[in-house]
Enzyme design. Sequence first.
Site, PDB file in Angstrom:
ATOM      1  N   PHE A 131       0.845  -1.192   0.000  1.00 10.57           N
ATOM      2  CA  PHE A 131       0.000   0.000   0.000  1.00 10.57           C
ATOM      3  C   PHE A 131       0.884   1.248   0.000  1.00 10.57           C
ATOM      4  O   PHE A 131       1.790   1.375   0.822  1.00 10.57           O
ATOM      5  CB  PHE A 131      -0.932  -0.002   1.212  1.00 10.57           C
ATOM      6  CG  PHE A 131      -2.003   1.043   1.118  1.00 10.57           C
ATOM      7  CD1 PHE A 131      -2.996   0.947   0.160  1.00 10.57           C
ATOM      8  CD2 PHE A 131      -2.012   2.129   1.974  1.00 10.57           C
ATOM      9  CE1 PHE A 131      -3.986   1.919   0.051  1.00 10.57           C
ATOM     10  CE2 PHE A 131      -2.992   3.108   1.882  1.00 10.57           C
ATOM     11  CZ  PHE A 131      -3.980   3.007   0.910  1.00 10.57           C
ATOM     12  N   ASP A 200       2.657  -4.495   8.849  1.00  9.75           N
ATOM     13  CA  ASP A 200       1.404  -3.760   8.713  1.00  9.75           C
ATOM     14  C   ASP A 200       0.279  -4.791   8.670  1.00  9.75           C
ATOM     15  O   ASP A 200       0.161  -5.556   7.706  1.00  9.75           O
ATOM     16  CB  ASP A 200       1.425  -2.915   7.431  1.00  9.75           C
ATOM     17  CG  ASP A 200       0.180  -2.051   7.269  1.00  9.75           C
ATOM     18  OD1 ASP A 200      -0.844  -2.354   7.909  1.00  9.75           O
ATOM     19  OD2 ASP A 200       0.224  -1.091   6.480  1.00  9.75           O
ATOM     20  N   TYR A 225     -10.433   0.647  11.444  1.00  7.68           N
ATOM     21  CA  TYR A 225     -11.713   0.871  10.767  1.00  7.68           C
ATOM     22  C   TYR A 225     -12.074  -0.184   9.741  1.00  7.68           C
ATOM     23  O   TYR A 225     -13.151  -0.120   9.156  1.00  7.68           O
ATOM     24  CB  TYR A 225     -11.761   2.260  10.128  1.00  7.68           C
ATOM     25  CG  TYR A 225     -10.660   2.604   9.148  1.00  7.68           C
ATOM     26  CD1 TYR A 225     -10.656   2.095   7.860  1.00  7.68           C
ATOM     27  CD2 TYR A 225      -9.639   3.467   9.508  1.00  7.68           C
ATOM     28  CE1 TYR A 225      -9.663   2.418   6.956  1.00  7.68           C
ATOM     29  CE2 TYR A 225      -8.639   3.806   8.621  1.00  7.68           C
ATOM     30  CZ  TYR A 225      -8.652   3.278   7.344  1.00  7.68           C
ATOM     31  OH  TYR A 225      -7.657   3.604   6.459  1.00  7.68           O
ATOM     32  N   LYS A 226     -11.224  -1.180   9.526  1.00 12.67           N
ATOM     33  CA  LYS A 226     -11.554  -2.244   8.581  1.00 12.67           C
ATOM     34  C   LYS A 226     -12.246  -3.378   9.341  1.00 12.67           C
ATOM     35  O   LYS A 226     -13.370  -3.252   9.784  1.00 12.67           O
ATOM     36  CB  LYS A 226     -10.293  -2.710   7.861  1.00 12.67           C
ATOM     37  CG  LYS A 226      -9.588  -1.615   7.071  1.00 12.67           C
ATOM     38  CD  LYS A 226      -8.384  -2.153   6.349  1.00 12.67           C
ATOM     39  CE  LYS A 226      -7.510  -1.036   5.795  1.00 12.67           C
ATOM     40  NZ  LYS A 226      -8.208  -0.159   4.845  1.00 12.67           N
ATOM     41  N   ARG A 374     -12.770  -5.368  -6.130  1.00 11.26           N
ATOM     42  CA  ARG A 374     -12.337  -6.045  -4.916  1.00 11.26           C
ATOM     43  C   ARG A 374     -13.534  -6.308  -4.016  1.00 11.26           C
ATOM     44  O   ARG A 374     -14.322  -5.418  -3.726  1.00 11.26           O
ATOM     45  CB  ARG A 374     -11.292  -5.202  -4.198  1.00 11.26           C
ATOM     46  CG  ARG A 374     -10.544  -5.937  -3.095  1.00 11.26           C
ATOM     47  CD  ARG A 374      -9.477  -5.054  -2.485  1.00 11.26           C
ATOM     48  NE  ARG A 374     -10.070  -3.900  -1.808  1.00 11.26           N
ATOM     49  CZ  ARG A 374      -9.426  -3.170  -0.879  1.00 11.26           C
ATOM     50  NH1 ARG A 374      -8.180  -3.475  -0.553  1.00 11.26           N
ATOM     51  NH2 ARG A 374     -10.008  -2.142  -0.308  1.00 11.26           N
TER      52      ARG A 374
END
Length: 415
Positions: A131, A200, A225-226, A374
Amino acid sequence: MTRNAAATDRAELAALDAKDPLGHARERFRLPPGVIYLDGNSLGPLPVATAGLVADAVERQWGEGLIRSWNDAGWIDLPQRIGAGIAPLLGTTPDCVIACDSVSVNLFKLAGAALAAQPGRRVIIAEADDFPTDSYILSGLARIAGAELRLVARDAITAALGPDVALLVLAHAHYATGAVHDMAATNAAAHGAGVLTLWDLSHSTGALALALDADGADYAVGCGYKYLNGGPGAPAFAWIARRHHDRLQAPLQGWMGHAKPFDFTQDYAPATGVARLAIGTPPILAMTALAAGVATFDGIDLGLAEAKSAALVHRFAILASGVAARFPALTVDPAASGRHGAQLVLRHPQGRRVMAALIARGIIGDFRPSDRLRFGFPALYTRFTDLWDAAEALTQVLAGDEWQDARFDALGVVS
């Protein structure tokens, strides 16, 4: 729910839902009617408990308690308490995790601490297509610290671990492909070369069963938040192996990371352990929402959750392959053999428009350039029948022409 079982019809999938040992967890979320949510790998849905807890924090704790609530409501300890709640999801102990700041800020802090712990080594290694914000943060740190960031291909990581390398930074589960690194083997290879590791875990925590202590990791950061369902922009977390606590030199030294913050001395004296990673005053309302999200995992076996997500990914790949057989412009990224993140990528030359059309039908996934659709499959609330319904909607979108006029503004933008 075996990984190699094939989905044949919706009735079979409904039968799997009926006997799903995690089926009860769906009741912990407020999911809009008429929507199939397959984007929890970007933003988790709202837990049922969140609104009430945040309202209490606003109306009673803040409204009535005012500043007294730092003590009376335990605001001051929220970062550590939430970290302790996250710890079982990481395979570690409560005193090694703290909820604070963002993934990017925590990445900077821990990478800086790793450089300080490795005098004479000035190179950071990271995977070339992880990312992007990770490499942005690391390149900025390297410029300030007089270090060098080297981005290498996935298959060249081990070979890149030379005597000048201080730190290896990797996303455990890749944000786009879902590919998962063998954490134990990677840590062993890095340590054999004298290199520290920083993971990560943004696309792993709450989706995969983790064992940071057993796997020998050094540092880790992760997202709130995921899969943790902490709300948009929720605070992140940081983890440090206990063996590094005493010598940790955080490059950002804030008053909340001071050993005695309310003595207001001018000299900085670090708090013990992960507490020294705190910087400023914690955002209590956001922390309260994150605490509610973390609580959605109470009593959940992460091994079982990972197995369910793997089964969901596998079965959706089968259904999507059936759609692709009718519409050759659609392709299915094969899930890597072995372990895989709780997501699957389909590809289409007009993927952005196709996803926008799906969202308009209530099938919410996301799009990543240049052609990736996705879909995420968090185990706590995704049903097996959702797979069938999403594949049916995809078929209808591709068979018609609605995608050609679909607007782009419905698409998610976070990682």
